[in-house]
Motif scaffolding. Structure first.
Motif, PDB file in Angstrom:
ATOM      1  N   TYR A 103      -8.165   2.719  -8.023  1.00  0.00           N
ATOM      2  CA  TYR A 103      -6.828   3.303  -8.038  1.00  0.00           C
ATOM      3  C   TYR A 103      -6.819   4.666  -7.347  1.00  0.00           C
ATOM      4  O   TYR A 103      -5.981   4.965  -6.507  1.00  0.00           O
ATOM      5  CB  TYR A 103      -6.344   3.423  -9.484  1.00  0.00           C
ATOM      6  CG  TYR A 103      -5.081   4.220  -9.600  1.00  0.00           C
ATOM      7  CD1 TYR A 103      -3.858   3.666  -9.202  1.00  0.00           C
ATOM      8  CD2 TYR A 103      -5.108   5.531 -10.067  1.00  0.00           C
ATOM      9  CE1 TYR A 103      -2.697   4.410  -9.280  1.00  0.00           C
ATOM     10  CE2 TYR A 103      -3.947   6.275 -10.138  1.00  0.00           C
ATOM     11  CZ  TYR A 103      -2.743   5.720  -9.749  1.00  0.00           C
ATOM     12  OH  TYR A 103      -1.604   6.453  -9.818  1.00  0.00           O
ATOM     13  N   ARG A 106      -7.183   4.438  -3.609  1.00  0.00           N
ATOM     14  CA  ARG A 106      -5.955   4.050  -2.928  1.00  0.00           C
ATOM     15  C   ARG A 106      -4.979   5.224  -2.826  1.00  0.00           C
ATOM     16  O   ARG A 106      -4.400   5.474  -1.781  1.00  0.00           O
ATOM     17  CB  ARG A 106      -5.299   2.870  -3.654  1.00  0.00           C
ATOM     18  CG  ARG A 106      -4.428   2.057  -2.724  1.00  0.00           C
ATOM     19  CD  ARG A 106      -4.496   0.562  -2.994  1.00  0.00           C
ATOM     20  NE  ARG A 106      -5.841   0.080  -3.283  1.00  0.00           N
ATOM     21  CZ  ARG A 106      -6.146  -0.678  -4.333  1.00  0.00           C
ATOM     22  NH1 ARG A 106      -5.245  -1.002  -5.216  1.00  0.00           N
ATOM     23  NH2 ARG A 106      -7.383  -1.114  -4.498  1.00  0.00           N
ATOM     24  N   SER A 107      -4.844   5.970  -3.926  1.00  0.00           N
ATOM     25  CA  SER A 107      -3.855   7.045  -3.855  1.00  0.00           C
ATOM     26  C   SER A 107      -4.330   8.149  -2.900  1.00  0.00           C
ATOM     27  O   SER A 107      -3.530   8.769  -2.210  1.00  0.00           O
ATOM     28  CB  SER A 107      -3.534   7.592  -5.248  1.00  0.00           C
ATOM     29  OG  SER A 107      -4.551   8.444  -5.680  1.00  0.00           O
ATOM     30  N   ARG A 108      -5.656   8.345  -2.836  1.00  0.00           N
ATOM     31  CA  ARG A 108      -6.139   9.337  -1.873  1.00  0.00           C
ATOM     32  C   ARG A 108      -5.916   8.869  -0.442  1.00  0.00           C
ATOM     33  O   ARG A 108      -5.585   9.653   0.442  1.00  0.00           O
ATOM     34  CB  ARG A 108      -7.618   9.619  -2.104  1.00  0.00           C
ATOM     35  CG  ARG A 108      -7.799  10.471  -3.342  1.00  0.00           C
ATOM     36  CD  ARG A 108      -9.187  11.011  -3.497  1.00  0.00           C
ATOM     37  NE  ARG A 108      -9.236  11.759  -4.753  1.00  0.00           N
ATOM     38  CZ  ARG A 108     -10.223  12.541  -5.115  1.00  0.00           C
ATOM     39  NH1 ARG A 108     -11.271  12.687  -4.339  1.00  0.00           N
ATOM     40  NH2 ARG A 108     -10.187  13.190  -6.259  1.00  0.00           N
ATOM     41  N   GLU A 109      -6.099   7.574  -0.248  1.00  0.00           N
ATOM     42  CA  GLU A 109      -5.890   7.041   1.105  1.00  0.00           C
ATOM     43  C   GLU A 109      -4.434   7.225   1.547  1.00  0.00           C
ATOM     44  O   GLU A 109      -4.161   7.581   2.696  1.00  0.00           O
ATOM     45  CB  GLU A 109      -6.286   5.558   1.157  1.00  0.00           C
ATOM     46  CG  GLU A 109      -7.803   5.383   1.143  1.00  0.00           C
ATOM     47  CD  GLU A 109      -8.269   3.935   1.166  1.00  0.00           C
ATOM     48  OE1 GLU A 109      -9.465   3.716   1.318  1.00  0.00           O
ATOM     49  OE2 GLU A 109      -7.419   3.029   1.019  1.00  0.00           O
ATOM     50  N   GLU A 110      -3.534   7.006   0.606  1.00  0.00           N
ATOM     51  CA  GLU A 110      -2.117   7.200   0.942  1.00  0.00           C
ATOM     52  C   GLU A 110      -1.830   8.649   1.310  1.00  0.00           C
ATOM     53  O   GLU A 110      -1.122   8.946   2.261  1.00  0.00           O
ATOM     54  CB  GLU A 110      -1.231   6.805  -0.246  1.00  0.00           C
ATOM     55  CG  GLU A 110      -0.881   5.334  -0.252  1.00  0.00           C
ATOM     56  CD  GLU A 110      -0.294   4.928  -1.601  1.00  0.00           C
ATOM     57  OE1 GLU A 110       0.332   5.786  -2.263  1.00  0.00           O
ATOM     58  OE2 GLU A 110      -0.485   3.758  -1.981  1.00  0.00           O
ATOM     59  N   TYR A 111      -2.410   9.513   0.516  1.00  0.00           N
ATOM     60  CA  TYR A 111      -2.255  10.949   0.732  1.00  0.00           C
ATOM     61  C   TYR A 111      -2.752  11.321   2.140  1.00  0.00           C
ATOM     62  O   TYR A 111      -2.117  12.068   2.881  1.00  0.00           O
ATOM     63  CB  TYR A 111      -3.064  11.649  -0.361  1.00  0.00           C
ATOM     64  CG  TYR A 111      -3.018  13.150  -0.376  1.00  0.00           C
ATOM     65  CD1 TYR A 111      -1.850  13.861  -0.113  1.00  0.00           C
ATOM     66  CD2 TYR A 111      -4.167  13.863  -0.718  1.00  0.00           C
ATOM     67  CE1 TYR A 111      -1.838  15.248  -0.165  1.00  0.00           C
ATOM     68  CE2 TYR A 111      -4.163  15.244  -0.776  1.00  0.00           C
ATOM     69  CZ  TYR A 111      -2.994  15.931  -0.492  1.00  0.00           C
ATOM     70  OH  TYR A 111      -2.991  17.292  -0.546  1.00  0.00           O
ATOM     71  N   LEU A 113      -2.995   9.315   4.722  1.00  0.00           N
ATOM     72  CA  LEU A 113      -2.114   8.733   5.739  1.00  0.00           C
ATOM     73  C   LEU A 113      -0.784   9.483   5.857  1.00  0.00           C
ATOM     74  O   LEU A 113      -0.099   9.390   6.868  1.00  0.00           O
ATOM     75  CB  LEU A 113      -1.864   7.253   5.443  1.00  0.00           C
ATOM     76  CG  LEU A 113      -3.058   6.343   5.772  1.00  0.00           C
ATOM     77  CD1 LEU A 113      -2.812   4.939   5.278  1.00  0.00           C
ATOM     78  CD2 LEU A 113      -3.350   6.337   7.269  1.00  0.00           C
ATOM     79  N   SER A 114      -0.455  10.243   4.818  1.00  0.00           N
ATOM     80  CA  SER A 114       0.769  11.036   4.901  1.00  0.00           C
ATOM     81  C   SER A 114       0.591  12.218   5.856  1.00  0.00           C
ATOM     82  O   SER A 114       1.547  12.913   6.181  1.00  0.00           O
ATOM     83  CB  SER A 114       1.151  11.556   3.517  1.00  0.00           C
ATOM     84  OG  SER A 114       0.316  12.648   3.175  1.00  0.00           O
ATOM     85  N   PHE A 135      -9.288   1.284   7.733  1.00  0.00           N
ATOM     86  CA  PHE A 135      -8.508   2.423   7.248  1.00  0.00           C
ATOM     87  C   PHE A 135      -8.614   3.596   8.233  1.00  0.00           C
ATOM     88  O   PHE A 135      -7.637   4.254   8.567  1.00  0.00           O
ATOM     89  CB  PHE A 135      -8.992   2.838   5.851  1.00  0.00           C
ATOM     90  CG  PHE A 135      -8.451   4.162   5.393  1.00  0.00           C
ATOM     91  CD1 PHE A 135      -7.094   4.307   5.069  1.00  0.00           C
ATOM     92  CD2 PHE A 135      -9.273   5.274   5.298  1.00  0.00           C
ATOM     93  CE1 PHE A 135      -6.588   5.527   4.664  1.00  0.00           C
ATOM     94  CE2 PHE A 135      -8.766   6.496   4.893  1.00  0.00           C
ATOM     95  CZ  PHE A 135      -7.426   6.621   4.577  1.00  0.00           C
ATOM     96  N   VAL A 139      -5.846   5.743  10.291  1.00  0.00           N
ATOM     97  CA  VAL A 139      -5.740   7.207  10.304  1.00  0.00           C
ATOM     98  C   VAL A 139      -5.740   7.695  11.754  1.00  0.00           C
ATOM     99  O   VAL A 139      -4.923   8.541  12.152  1.00  0.00           O
ATOM    100  CB  VAL A 139      -6.928   7.860   9.552  1.00  0.00           C
ATOM    101  CG1 VAL A 139      -6.860   9.379   9.640  1.00  0.00           C
ATOM    102  CG2 VAL A 139      -6.933   7.431   8.101  1.00  0.00           C
ATOM    103  N   GLN A 142      -2.325   6.843  13.212  1.00  0.00           N
ATOM    104  CA  GLN A 142      -1.132   7.484  12.640  1.00  0.00           C
ATOM    105  C   GLN A 142      -1.205   8.998  12.566  1.00  0.00           C
ATOM    106  O   GLN A 142      -0.230   9.692  12.810  1.00  0.00           O
ATOM    107  CB  GLN A 142      -0.900   6.962  11.213  1.00  0.00           C
ATOM    108  CG  GLN A 142      -0.377   5.554  11.184  1.00  0.00           C
ATOM    109  CD  GLN A 142       0.025   5.159   9.780  1.00  0.00           C
ATOM    110  OE1 GLN A 142       0.122   5.988   8.882  1.00  0.00           O
ATOM    111  NE2 GLN A 142       0.257   3.878   9.586  1.00  0.00           N
TER     112      GLN A 142
END
Ligand code: ADP
Ligand code: ZN
Length: 723
Positions: A103, A106-111, A113-114, A135, A139, A142
């Motif tokens: 979990y 995943r949240s770090r990966e989203e962070y 990608l932001s 991944f 990065v 994006q």
């Protein structure tokens, strides 16, 4: 979050960026150039000693460039430390490693990608995993990847001291993203490893930076082991403030020494491979967080830790070779503050290591190990500057006279010990070259051992002729004879002393024997500074405040503020947030986070010491009441000591009053305080050296000048140079 863009748009100056992000006033040697080249997207190889400031070389460019910098770092603990420190400076950094659950990953990966993250730390095995590469492509696409920084790059080399096969695969990343610059960083000095790094990582015509390996803030000393070594160790630990590591050769010794030190009320924990993973990591964390002051450890400890404020590293046993010694002792003082490296040396330890070497199956390996041990012995017994010997080992020339090692500060007198040598060698001869050093010394000193009776060595003419020297002195002579090649020793594990042609020359008085005699001394290491005690008091309070804050956030104290910043705080004693923000090592994020707390502590301290009154204006303007009282007494002709006694204050406080009075343009009669000729001399020195701290000025002037005298005249000089 953080205003990188706005910062860049109106302030491209690197020094300002340094202050803005890290709070430092200036770059260390080499850092600026490296950062500039990193900004030009060059491949880089950076070789800097531990504590040299490598991290900044990729961190600052990461913050100034678009996109994400990916940092490969081999150790999870190290990774967490660095990320914690960055975050505490308000920098968007994060890590991905096996300690996180799916979990969190995943949240770090989203962070990431932001696009908000500037630095991502990863372990090499993750970097190359099947899930991670796609991944990373994302990065790259994006957000952009600004650089790939490979920390501890020597891990790629089999010639280094900790080869990691995963590092070898990093080359494939270079192939996957040929346009992303690669920065390799290491503290390993040997030529062979450097070449390997360039090849194995596929660096493309890298700019190579090799910093000097001279760690100027470290004091090196070697002490011989005697009966009193434990007491000496204890004293060393007691007299040195701050954290320290004591290295021992074996687990058993670690455990024994830990118990002894605990018994003597030292805050200490053990660390070695015999403990469970859990215990080890618990002890390590407690050390890093300053819950415990000293670690007694085998050399298994220290590799993965990044504690910058280790103030002493003591080798209780001789290290295997000079490179290991350099690296291990180098764990002291990474923050650049004065720290101490002590090596306790005994010839019997050498014998133990030799014995271990002889167990190695490969004769070639044995040979190399013995040669390295020999160099280590030469270092410990050498009378030259310790730095010259160490740096010479890395192919770096150093002129000596460093003033930061025992041999430079306390050169050992060379004495003629020919007569003693003759006694010693003839005793070896009388004992028929069948005994080791211990027995020979027993005979010389007229001991009554069973062995002596058994062999009737008390009947020898050399029995008891050496009572005038201690056993330790005889041992020093014996070793020196061995090292000078005037005596031999078998290497079958028994170390039987044997005479050679040169021994006979000595006995025939054809050869003089000189040896460097260790001087027995109590080494006062820290420069004496009278203000020290006062600053020290405040420093202790600031330290405990730092510890409180750190504990509340579960981070190591140095993450809050480095020791050097804390020291500056105690010396300068800022009174406002603006003054506070000017301290080196303070970034604006920390001003808002901790400023008030530290200012309050300083204020409380000053109040208790009678250093401020309610209405006093701190810098300019009118003197405070307490200062006026001092001024009155001074004008009545009372000396500083008299005023202090009368007012029940410390003399240093009175001096401070007088300085502040001078600053506030009150009529302080300096001629009553400092002899005129001294005044002139101090003024001259100030003209040469400028407005710097007292210690170098005092060093320049010598012992006949006190800190107070210099402080007073410096105040006058400041006052006048403002006009
Ligand atoms: P290395 O990785 O080379 O061992 P670090 O990057 O950990 O060294 O830096 C060692 C210490 O020096 C750290 O405490 C760091 O904050 C400090 N430091 C680095 N650069 C500077 C600088 N320009 N001014 C002051 N301190 C610095
Ligand atoms: Zn030296």
């Amino acid at each position: 979050m953080f205003a990188t863009q706005s910062f860049m748009s109106h302030n491209p100056n690197l020094e300002q960026a340094l202050k803005y992000y890290f709070g430092y006033d200036s770059f260390r040697l080499g850092q600026r150039e490296i950062v500039e080249q990193a900004l030009q997207n060059r491949d880089l190889l950076v070789v800097m000693p531990t504590g040299g400031g490598k991290s900044l070389c990729f961190q600052l460019p990461a913050l100034l460039k678009q996109g994400l910098t990916v940092v490969v770092s081999p150790l999870i603990a190290l990774m967490q430390d660095q990320v914690e420190a960055l975050r505490d400076n308000g920098i968007a950094a994060t890590f991905l490693n096996s300690s996180l659950n799916a979990y969190k990953v995943r949240s770090r990966e989203e962070y990431i990608l932001s696009g908000k993250v500037k630095l991502l730390y990863v372990a090499p095995e993750r970097l190359l995993s099947e899930r991670f590469l796609p991944f990373l492509d994302l990065v790259h696409h994006q957000v952009g990847i600004s650089a790939l920084a490979i920390d501890e790059a020597h891990c790629v080399s089999e010639w280094g001291h900790d080869f990691r096969p995963e590092y070898r695969q990093l080359k494939s990343l270079r192939k996957r993203y040929p346009d992303i610059p690669v920065f390799a960083l290491t503290a390993t000095a040997t030529e062979r490893v450097r070449t390997d790094i360039i090849q194995q990582l596929g660096l493309n015509q890298p700019n190579i930076h090799i910093a000097s390996f001279n760690r100027t803030n470290l004091y090196y000393e070697v002490r011989s082991k005697t009966k009193h070594t434990y007491a000496e160790l204890l004293e060393l630990i007691r007299e040195t403030e701050g954290s320290g590591i004591v290295y021992c050769l074996t687990r058993k010794k670690v455990d024994e020494l830990t118990l002894k030190l605990q018994h003597d009320k030292i805050s200490v924990l053990p660390y070695h491979a015999g403990l469970t993973d859990e215990e080890r990591s618990k002890n390590q964390t407690r050390f890093i967080r300053d819950d415990v002051r000293v670690m007694v450890a085998t050399i298994a400890f220290g590799m993965g830790i990044n504690k910058p404020d280790v103030r002493f590293v003591i080798h209780f046993d001789i290290p295997r070779n000079l490179e290991s010694y350099y690296q291990e002792s180098g764990r002291a003082g990474r923050d650049g503050e004065p720290s101490r490296c002590t090596l306790f040396y005994s010839y019997s330890d050498v014998k133990t290591i030799e014995f271990l070497i002889n167990q190695k199956p490969d004769p070639q390996e044995q040979l190399i190990a013995k040669q390295q041990l020999r160099q280590m012995i030469d270092y410990t017994e050498g009378t030259d500057c310790r730095r010259t010997i160490q740096l010479g080992y890395f192919g770096e020339r150093f002129a000596g006279n460093c003033d930061g090692c025992d041999n430079c500060r306390y050169p050992k007198p060379i004495e003629d010990w020919t007569i003693e040598a003759m006694k010693f060698l003839s005793c070896v001869a009388r004992c028929k070259e069948r005994f080791g050093m211990g027995h020979i010394i027993d005979v010389l000193r007229g001991a009554k051992t069973q062995k002596i009776t058994q062999y009737e060595h008390d009947k020898l003419s050399t029995y008891g002729i050496g009572k005038d020297k201690t056993a330790d002195e005889w041992r020093i002579l014996g070793r020196s004879l061995l090292h000078q090649g005037l005596l031999e020793q078998t290497s079958d594990g028994y170390a039987v002393l044997k005479l050679n042609a040169l021994s006979w020359e000595v006995m025939r008085r054809q050869r003089i024997v000189s040896i460097a005699v260790p001087v027995v001394q109590k080494i006062t290491w820290e420069e004496g500074n009278e203000k020290a005690t006062e600053v020290e008091l405040l420093l202790q309070r600031l330290r405990s405040l730092r510890k409180q804050i750190a504990d509340a956030q579960s981070v190591p104290p140095y993450v809050i503020f480095a020791d050097s910043t804390l020291k500056l705080m105690a010396q300068i004693q800022p009174r406002t947030l603006t003054e506070f923000s000017k301290l080196s090592g303070v970034v604006s994020h920390k001003v808002s986070q901790y400023g008030e707390k530290f200012l309050a502590e300083i204020r409380a301290y000053r109040q208790e010491q009678g250093l401020i009154e309610q209405n006093s204006s701190p810098f300019f303007g009118l003197p405070s009441d307490t200062e006026l009282l001092t001024l009155q007494l001074h004008q009545q002709g009372l000396s500083v000591t008299e005023i202090a006694a009368k007012r029940n204050l410390r003399p240093t406080t009175i001096i401070r009053h007088l300085c502040d009075l001078i600053e506030k343009n009150q009529s302080v009669d300096l001629n009553l305080l400092v002899p005129v000729d001294k005044q002139q001399k101090i003024l001259q020195v100030l003209e040469i050296l400028g407005d710097i701290s007292l210690t170098p000025i005092k060093e320049y002037l010598g012992d006949s000048y006190s800190f107070d005298e210099i402080r007073l005249i410096r105040e006058k000089w400041r006052r006048e140079s403002q006009k």
